[in-house]
Structures are given as C-alpha cells and as structure tokens.
Write a protein that holds these residues in place. Structure first.
Motif, short mmCIF file in Angstrom:
data_model
loop_
_atom_site.label_atom_id
_atom_site.label_comp_id
_atom_site.label_asym_id
_atom_site.label_seq_id
_atom_site.Cartn_x
_atom_site.Cartn_y
_atom_site.Cartn_z
N THR A 1 30.61 34.84 32.11
CA THR A 1 31.94 34.92 32.75
C THR A 1 32.62 33.55 32.77
N ARG A 2 31.87 32.53 33.11
CA ARG A 2 32.45 31.18 33.17
C ARG A 2 32.88 30.70 31.78
N ILE A 3 32.09 31.02 30.79
CA ILE A 3 32.46 30.62 29.43
C ILE A 3 33.77 31.28 29.02
N GLN A 4 33.94 32.55 29.38
CA GLN A 4 35.21 33.22 29.08
C GLN A 4 36.38 32.55 29.80
N LEU A 5 36.15 32.20 31.08
CA LEU A 5 37.22 31.51 31.82
C LEU A 5 37.51 30.14 31.22
N LEU A 6 36.45 29.45 30.78
CA LEU A 6 36.63 28.14 30.17
C LEU A 6 37.45 28.23 28.89
N ALA A 7 37.17 29.26 28.11
CA ALA A 7 37.93 29.46 26.87
C ALA A 7 39.41 29.66 27.18
N ARG A 8 39.70 30.39 28.25
CA ARG A 8 41.10 30.61 28.63
C ARG A 8 41.76 29.30 29.07
N ARG A 9 41.00 28.46 29.81
CA ARG A 9 41.56 27.18 30.25
C ARG A 9 41.89 26.30 29.05
N PHE A 10 41.07 26.34 28.02
CA PHE A 10 41.38 25.58 26.82
C PHE A 10 42.67 26.07 26.19
N ASP A 11 42.81 27.40 26.15
CA ASP A 11 44.05 27.96 25.60
C ASP A 11 45.26 27.52 26.40
N ALA B 1 23.82 30.14 50.22
CA ALA B 1 23.50 29.73 48.86
C ALA B 1 23.67 30.89 47.88
N VAL B 2 23.24 32.08 48.29
CA VAL B 2 23.39 33.25 47.43
C VAL B 2 24.86 33.57 47.22
N ARG B 3 25.64 33.47 48.30
CA ARG B 3 27.09 33.73 48.16
C ARG B 3 27.71 32.75 47.18
N ASP B 4 27.39 31.47 47.32
CA ASP B 4 27.98 30.47 46.42
C ASP B 4 27.58 30.71 44.97
N SER B 5 26.33 31.09 44.74
CA SER B 5 25.87 31.28 43.36
C SER B 5 26.42 32.57 42.74
N MET B 6 26.69 33.57 43.56
CA MET B 6 27.16 34.86 43.04
C MET B 6 28.67 35.03 43.14
N ALA B 7 29.37 34.04 43.70
CA ALA B 7 30.81 34.20 43.93
C ALA B 7 31.58 34.39 42.63
N GLY B 8 31.26 33.59 41.61
CA GLY B 8 31.97 33.73 40.34
C GLY B 8 31.76 35.09 39.71
N HIS B 9 30.54 35.58 39.77
CA HIS B 9 30.24 36.90 39.22
C HIS B 9 30.99 37.99 39.99
N ALA B 10 31.00 37.86 41.31
CA ALA B 10 31.72 38.85 42.12
C ALA B 10 33.22 38.78 41.84
N GLU B 11 33.75 37.57 41.73
CA GLU B 11 35.19 37.43 41.45
C GLU B 11 35.54 38.03 40.11
N GLY B 12 34.65 37.82 39.11
CA GLY B 12 34.90 38.41 37.80
C GLY B 12 34.94 39.93 37.85
N ALA B 13 34.20 40.54 38.78
CA ALA B 13 34.20 41.99 38.92
C ALA B 13 35.29 42.47 39.87
N GLY B 14 36.08 41.52 40.43
CA GLY B 14 37.13 41.90 41.37
C GLY B 14 36.61 42.31 42.72
#
Length: 403
Positions: free
Chosen positions: A194-204, A256-269
């Motif tokens: 998910t982060r790699i996809q977001l990173l690709a968008r930031r480059f664009d 700690a679990v919330r912080d590590s899973m936040a990006g994944h949860a955000e990607g799923a809305g």
C-alpha cells in the motif's frame, strides 16, 4: 515446507522397524523355547538311564518290577523269567548289552541289557508318561511363545510409536511454523504494498515532502516486517520454552498495533482507534511476552479488517475488570457466522464473510494463534456479536501483581 507425505514416510519406517524388531524377538523366543525343550529331553533321558541302570543292577528275579517297568532275567543255568507273559524274552535277551528301543503292542519302551555275575538282566521302562510330559511341555512352550510374540509385538509397536513421536511432532511444528509465518508476514507485506502505491502517486504529483514521508514510512514498515519475523521466532521459542514473564502494558501494545496497522486500515477505508478505560498507572500490565501479545492483537485487528466495510471503524478497547486486563477488538462489519463460532479458533478454520480482503485467500490461522497465545498467558479469548452489527473479540489475561 514439509509435506504430509514426509510424516507418512516416518510412520511407515516406524512400522517397518516395529515388524523387524518383532520378528527378531519372535526368533529369540523360538530359540529359547527350543533350548528349553532340548534340555528337558536330555534331563529325561538321563533320568530314564539312571532308573534302568539302578533296577538292572539290583534285580535278582523278574517278579515285582517297579511301576511302568518290565524285567527279563536269565541265570547262569539258562533259566529265563519274565515279569509278564507274552514278553519276547528270546529277542530281548539276544540284544547286545546297552540301551535300545522296543515296542510291545501300543507301548514304547526304553531297554537296557546288562550282564551280571548271576546272569543277564533286561530292564524295560515304558516311555508313555515321559512322552506325555514332553507333549505338555511343547504345548506350554507353544502357548508361551505365542503370548510372548504377541506381547513383544505390542510393546515394540508402542515403543516405536513413542520413539518416532518427537520426529513427527517436529515435522508438524515445522509445517505449523511455515503456515504461521506465511500468515503473519502477509499483513505487513500488504502494508508495504500500500505504501509503495502511495509513494508512486507522490512521485507523479511531484510532492517531494510527502514522498520523503512515504519513504520514511516504508523504512518503518520494513523494520516492522523484521519485528514480525522476530515475533515468529519468539513464538517458536515460547512453544518450546514457555512464555517469558516480562511486565507488559497492554495499552502500550494496543497503541503500537494501531500505529503499525493504521496505513493498512486507511488503505481499506477503515478507521482504527484505541480506547483506554483505566485510570491508574499499571492498570493494564500483565506478565508475558510483549512480542507474542503484540502478535495476538495484530491478528485480531487483521481479522477485523478482513470483515469490515469501507467507512467502518475498528476499536481496540483496553479495560481493567477486577484481577483481569480485558482487551476488546470491535468492528462494525459483517459480524460472525453463528455456525462458525464453534470452530472459529480451530487452526485452518475460517469464515466466508470477508469484505476488505475478499480477494485474498485466508487460511484460518490467525485466530488459532491468538488462542494459543492466550492460553500460554493463562488467559482466554472469546467472541460475541457487536451491538448494531459486527463482532467483538475479547482477550482476557490475568493482571500482573503490583511490583
């Protein structure tokens, strides 16, 4: 990964070893039985020879022989006496001195011809009682051999199964570890993707600052991935050596679990929050392994994400009730199938109502791992329907005593 056929090979090798050992023991028992029978026959022959020699040396006439014996006596003048009529005295007296065999009617006799100063004596001993004794001995030895062989087979099979059980357990542990690793590594890899996809968008977009933030997040996620591997190794160590007894604050683990899973949860809305309900310091402290407990909460959150709709919310709620620390992971997704509750924490069992991760195959391992961790920490895990929809998983662990 070790396949099920490997375990079959081990079991087949165990059966072959059991059969070979049983045959070897059976051969030993047969040899022992044969030796016993031959020794008994030799002893009987010695007894017969001693009895015939004793009677022949003391007999002066053919009257009143010992039970089971017959006598023929010929004096120096040629007079012949037999203990019973119809004895073939001439044939018996014509035999050379020494032992021989003779059959009279249905009776088998051992014969001793002895020359004495007073004449020749023929002593005959009926062998029927000795033969009956040998038959009884053979039957007894046969029964003992059969019982010994059957008992040896049972013992060897039991010992063989016990001897290969550690190897079978090791193979099962290896397969389980690989399955657990596959399951546990999937979630952080999804976050990385998910982060790699977001990173690709930031480059664009040409946004250097946000690109830098995403690169930093990627680095953090790779560290988290390494931590998951460490968690798996810690779990394997827990399975063999038991859990550690560190003081672990479950509220901090939840953060700690919330912080590590936040990006994944955000990607799923899906929203992901932590709700603390304690007021005093140390309310949420338990004794155990921080790696294993973080792994358990991560699995519960990952399971909730699999059953959430876009726009839903997951709450990690930490509470203190008496002597227990209660950690609840609640979602407002599709809920739990009532028919699946009985097997929900069984390895490889899983429900079918997945949403956010419907395109990903699930193996039903995560919740089984959570139960193992809970039991190892002297606690338990349960599930109930969330009021208004969704599911709530409740992890109950005994609170640590005050330091």
């Amino acid at each position: 990964m070790t396949s099920g056929s490997d375990l079959d090979v081990v079991r087949r090798a165990g059966r072959i070893a059991a059969i070979q050992a049983s045959l070897a023991l059976a051969a030993v028992l047969l040899v022992v039985g044969a030796v016993i029978f031959l020794v008994d026959v030799r002893v009987q022959n010695q007894q017969i020879a001693h009895q015939l020699t004793s009677v022949a040396s003391t007999a002066d006439d053919a009257t009143d022989p010992p039970p089971g014996m017959q006598l023929v006596v010929r004096d120096l003048e040629g007079n012949v006496q037999g203990s019973i009529r119809d004895l073939p005295t001439a044939d018996l007296l014509a035999r050379p001195p020494g032992f021989s065999e003779a059959r009279l009617g249905d009776e088998q006799y051992r014969v001793l011809v002895a020359d004495k100063p007073q004449g020749r004596v023929v002593a005959m001993l009926a062998l029927e009682s000795y033969e009956e004794g040998r038959h009884r001995l053979l039957l007894s030895l046969g029964a003992a051999e059969l019982a010994g062989i059957l008992a040896s087979i049972a013992v060897v099979v039991l010992l063989t199964r016990r001897s290969i059980r550690p190897l079978a357990d090791a193979l099962a542990l290896q397969r389980r570890f690989v399955a657990d690793a596959s399951h546990e590594l999937r979630a952080p890899l999804t976050v990385l993707h998910t982060r790699i996809q977001l990173l690709a968008r930031r480059f664009d977009d040409g946004d250097a600052r946000q690109t830098k933030d995403q690169i930093d997040a990627l680095a953090a996620d790779t560290r988290a991935l390494g931590e998951v591997i460490e968690d798996l190794l810690a779990s394997a160590s827990m399975a063999t050596n038991g859990v550690t007894h560190d003081r672990v604050d479950l509220a901090e683990v939840a953060d700690a679990v919330r912080d590590s899973m936040a990006g994944h949860a955000e990607g799923a809305g899906v929203g992901l929050d932590v709700d603390r309900r304690g007021v005093a310091a140390g309310d949420f402290v338990v004794l155990g392994s921080i790696a294993a407990l973080r792994r358990a909460l991560t699995s519960l959150v990952d399971n909730a994400l699999a059953h959430e709709h876009s726009g839903g919310k997951i709450v990690i709620r930490v509470d203190r009730r008496g002597d227990d620390v209660i950690t609840e992971v609640s979602d407002d997704g599709v809920g739990v199938d009532p028919d699946a509750v009985a097997t929900l924490f069984t390895r490889f069992a899983h429900g079918q109502n997945h949403t956010a991760t419907a395109g990903r195959q699930r193996y039903g391992i995560g919740l089984a791992l959570v139960r193992e961790i809970a039991v190892a920490h002297r606690g338990h895990i349960g599930v109930s329907q969330t009021p208004g929809g969704g599911a709530t998983f409740t992890l109950t662990l005994p609170a640590a005593p005050a330091p």
